[in-house]
Design a protein around this motif. Structure first.
Motif, PDB file in Angstrom:
ATOM      1  N   ASP A 191      18.155 -22.687  13.794  1.00  0.00           N
ATOM      2  CA  ASP A 191      17.356 -22.120  14.861  1.00  0.00           C
ATOM      3  C   ASP A 191      16.503 -21.017  14.255  1.00  0.00           C
ATOM      4  N   ARG A 200       7.908 -24.170  17.562  1.00  0.00           N
ATOM      5  CA  ARG A 200       8.708 -23.421  18.542  1.00  0.00           C
ATOM      6  C   ARG A 200       7.951 -22.199  19.059  1.00  0.00           C
ATOM      7  N   ALA A 201       8.373 -21.737  20.216  1.00  0.00           N
ATOM      8  CA  ALA A 201       7.845 -20.505  20.812  1.00  0.00           C
ATOM      9  C   ALA A 201       6.316 -20.484  20.810  1.00  0.00           C
ATOM     10  N   THR A 226      14.542 -27.848  22.080  1.00  0.00           N
ATOM     11  CA  THR A 226      14.692 -26.558  21.417  1.00  0.00           C
ATOM     12  C   THR A 226      13.300 -25.949  21.292  1.00  0.00           C
ATOM     13  N   GLY A 227      13.209 -24.662  21.482  1.00  0.00           N
ATOM     14  CA  GLY A 227      11.907 -24.009  21.319  1.00  0.00           C
ATOM     15  C   GLY A 227      11.149 -23.840  22.612  1.00  0.00           C
ATOM     16  N   THR A 228      11.742 -24.315  23.724  1.00  0.00           N
ATOM     17  CA  THR A 228      11.033 -24.202  25.001  1.00  0.00           C
ATOM     18  C   THR A 228      11.397 -22.899  25.730  1.00  0.00           C
ATOM     19  N   GLY A 229      12.335 -22.148  25.172  1.00  0.00           N
ATOM     20  CA  GLY A 229      12.785 -20.916  25.824  1.00  0.00           C
ATOM     21  C   GLY A 229      14.009 -21.153  26.698  1.00  0.00           C
ATOM     22  N   LYS A 230      14.807 -22.176  26.346  1.00  0.00           N
ATOM     23  CA  LYS A 230      15.932 -22.546  27.211  1.00  0.00           C
ATOM     24  C   LYS A 230      17.087 -21.538  27.142  1.00  0.00           C
ATOM     25  N   THR A 231      17.231 -20.848  25.998  1.00  0.00           N
ATOM     26  CA  THR A 231      18.333 -19.873  25.904  1.00  0.00           C
ATOM     27  C   THR A 231      18.165 -18.795  26.978  1.00  0.00           C
ATOM     28  N   GLN A 255      11.941 -21.819  32.073  1.00  0.00           N
ATOM     29  CA  GLN A 255      12.408 -20.597  32.729  1.00  0.00           C
ATOM     30  C   GLN A 255      11.949 -20.565  34.192  1.00  0.00           C
ATOM     31  N   PHE A 273       8.216 -12.900  35.535  1.00  0.00           N
ATOM     32  CA  PHE A 273       9.670 -12.793  35.459  1.00  0.00           C
ATOM     33  C   PHE A 273      10.221 -12.138  36.719  1.00  0.00           C
ATOM     34  N   THR A 329       4.916 -14.013  29.836  1.00  0.00           N
ATOM     35  CA  THR A 329       5.090 -14.890  31.004  1.00  0.00           C
ATOM     36  C   THR A 329       6.269 -15.818  30.766  1.00  0.00           C
ATOM     37  N   PRO A 330       6.935 -16.215  31.853  1.00  0.00           N
ATOM     38  CA  PRO A 330       8.061 -17.136  31.667  1.00  0.00           C
ATOM     39  C   PRO A 330       7.570 -18.519  31.222  1.00  0.00           C
ATOM     40  N   THR A 331       8.377 -19.194  30.419  1.00  0.00           N
ATOM     41  CA  THR A 331       8.022 -20.553  29.994  1.00  0.00           C
ATOM     42  C   THR A 331       8.354 -21.528  31.130  1.00  0.00           C
ATOM     43  N   ASP A 380      12.761 -19.555  13.776  1.00  0.00           N
ATOM     44  CA  ASP A 380      11.388 -19.646  14.280  1.00  0.00           C
ATOM     45  C   ASP A 380      10.435 -19.721  13.097  1.00  0.00           C
ATOM     46  N   PHE A 419       8.042 -10.679  25.919  1.00  0.00           N
ATOM     47  CA  PHE A 419       7.772 -11.948  26.611  1.00  0.00           C
ATOM     48  C   PHE A 419       6.827 -11.635  27.769  1.00  0.00           C
TER      49      PHE A 419
END
Ligand code: AMP
Length: 549
Positions: free
Chosen positions: A307, A335-336, A49-54, A29, A4, A24-26, A309, A22
């Protein structure tokens, strides 16, 4: 490997990330954060959804906001109230170490003046659903004419939900020189149109393949006949006792029916569909999030933006028309970094559609066979043993123990266990491969060469279930228990199979029998290849039956 820190995030955010755990970054990210931090750019990111886009848009947005100004600088549009609240919550957690930052959620179904008050106090970031935002712009509660960043989250879902006009109107109230970041799981033409009209030379980032489902999702399907769906659902649930799942139906009525049946059968289930008020939907969603509900039965529209998990299973009780809808459904699980399973119940004629899903989404959807009745029963017995072993001792009962022990004194341990097992599973009869009507989906095919199948004009209206009808037939015909099987009771009539050696006896025995003032009639069915009969057969029998009355 990217960290990060190497993506250029500031110490406040790094501190929050550490707290969040967290490590490591996805992928999204890694690809998106440096791009948004380093350059003033428009972006199209195709990510599920679930890839860490937020966090992929949330971290840069929080870092780029000028906290010295109270003006609204960032706008995030999301398709549903649930997702809107989720994003607001996520951003607030990410911003926990940043001072003077206000993030306000605005969405329909809640008090508009309360939301207006919050905006008035100063909100650098607004997270909104399109309908409510448009309303608030019209009433001049919100000023987005100076925003610097505009995020369109789940753009395909917003368009699916019919927000195209609202989004167009909202974007017209924003300045041209802002940066627009569009996130979408799929790329339908309307998304391309929005991009063309409202973005300038956007950079494109694709995570995985466009339109493909997350690789953490295992897809599989079962072939079921129309009237076997519910039994198939129960089988899947009974084989996965820790299931935390979402069952997708196509209609409100179906969601209601399925959830009622499940509740009746002792499962923690609830339906969510468009006929529920916002408050009812909220409370259902809250119970689901808190895992007070194990199975959420939903229509596609009501489920948009769910949403949550940890969803272990998505069950496509009925297949959707659009392949994209299947992507959205299955994207609710896996997800996640967790593994998820997406199960489809399909009729034989729907198998073609499954092949199309495989091709379009570039995934494998193998066919699964419904486990045999024996496997299911084995599983139930294992669960029963497990539950007994894990039961905590109730000390209030201790004083009764000597009496109980005395009562069982003369029964040896093995026999006692056998008695307990038989009591618990008394309705299960493995020899016959016959179960109660709810479990008919798992009936095994029986070699029909040695058997005949009969129709009889008595049924549930005569107070019979399969068990009592079988008992009646056994005693009336005076034949062996194992010579009669697959008794299936409908309202006005029933079916049963019998060893061929008894066929003449059956045809003769009922000739003069009256029941409830009706002449009992027994007929041989057409040679059915398998135990199950078709719905058209059922209909025919129904018509015939009416004449009996
Ligand atoms: P999203 O795709 O934004 O809905 O994120 C899905 C889930 O992944 C959320 O629960 C996030 O908290 C979690 N998440 C996001 N980024 C990471 C990361 N780098 N490591 C672990 N979990 C993450």
């Amino acid at each position: 490997m990217a960290t990060f820190k190497s993506l250029g995030l500031n110490s406040q955010l790094l501190h929050s990330i550490e707290k969040l755990g967290f490590e490591t970054p996805t992928e999204v990210q890694v690809k998106v954060i440096p791009l948004l931090l380093d350059s003033s750019t428009d972006l199209i990111a195709l990510a599920q959804t679930g890839t860490g886009k937020t966090a992929a848009f949330g971290f840069p947005l929080l870092q780029l906001i000028n906290t010295k100004s109270k003006n609204t600088q960032g706008l995030i549009l999301s398709p549903t109230r649930e997702l809107c609240l989720q994003i607001t919550n996520d951003l607030s957690v990410y911003a926990q170490n940043q001072k003077n930052i206000n993030i306000v959620a605005i969405y329909g179904g809640a008090n508009i003046s309360e939301q207006a008050k919050k905006i008035k106090r100063g909100s650098q970031i607004i997270v909104a659903t399109p309908g409510r935002l448009k309303d608030m712009i019209k009433r001049k509660f919100v000023n987005i004419s100076n925003i610097k960043y505009c995020v369109l989250d789940e753009a395909d879902e917003m368009l699916n939900m019919g927000f195209y006009e609202d989004i167009k109107d909202i974007l017209k109230s924003t300045p041209r020189e802002k940066n627009s970041w569009l996130f979408s799981a799929t790329m339908p033409s309307e998304v391309g149109f929005i991009a063309k009209k409202f973005m300038s030379s956007p950079k494109e980032v694709t995570i995985g393949k466009i339109n493909t489902s997350s690789k953490n999702i295992v897809h599989q399907y079962y072939v079921v006949s129309r009237n076997e769906r519910y039994s198939a659902l129960r089988t899947v649930i009974s084989l996965n006792k820790d299931i935390f799942g979402c069952v997708f139906c196509r209609t409100k009525i179906d969601t209601q029916k399925v959830s009622e049946k499940l509740i009746n059968d002792g499962y923690k289930a609830a339906a969510i569909h468009g006929d529920l008020s916002q408050n009812q939907r909220d409370s259902v969603m809250q119970s689901f999030r808190k895992k007070k509900i194990q199975l959420l039965i939903a229509t596609d529209v009501a489920a948009r933006g769910i949403d949550v998990d940890d969803i272990t299973h998505i069950i496509n009780y009925r297949l959707p028309d659009e392949i994209e809808t299947y992507t959205h459904r299955s994207g609710r699980t896996g997800r996640a970094g967790k593994q998820g399973i997406s199960i489809i119940f399909a009729t034989k004629s729907e198998e073609k559609k499954i092949r199309l899903i495989e091709k379009k989404l570039n995934i494998n959807v193998p066919r699964q066979e419904m486990p045999s009745y024996e496997v299911i029963l084995n599983n139930k017995i294992d669960t029963w043993i497990d539950e007994i072993i894990k039961t905590s001792i109730n000390s209030n009962l201790k004083r009764y123990l000597p009496g109980v022990i005395k009562s069982f004194k003369n029964i040896d341990k093995e026999l006692l266990i056998e008695l307990m097992l038989s009591k618990e599973f008394k309705k299960y009869d493995l020899d016959l491969h016959v179960k109660n009507s709810d479990d008919q989906a798992n009936n095994k095919k029986i070699n029909t060469n040695n058997n005949d199948r009969f129709f009889i004009n008595i049924g549930a209206r005569d107070q019979y279930d399969w068990h009592t009808l079988k008992d009646f037939l056994l005693s009336y015909l005076k034949i062996e228990k194992n010579d009669i099987f697959q008794v299936e009771v409908m309202k006005n009539f029933s079916f049963f199979s019998i060893k061929k050696i008894h066929t003449a006896l059956v045809l003769k025995s009922f000739e003069n029998l009256l029941m409830n003032n009706r002449k009992v009639s027994v007929e041989l069915t057409k040679k059915s290849k398998s135990f199950s009969f078709t719905s058209s057969q059922k209909k025919k029998k129904n018509i015939k039956k009416r004449r009996f009355k």
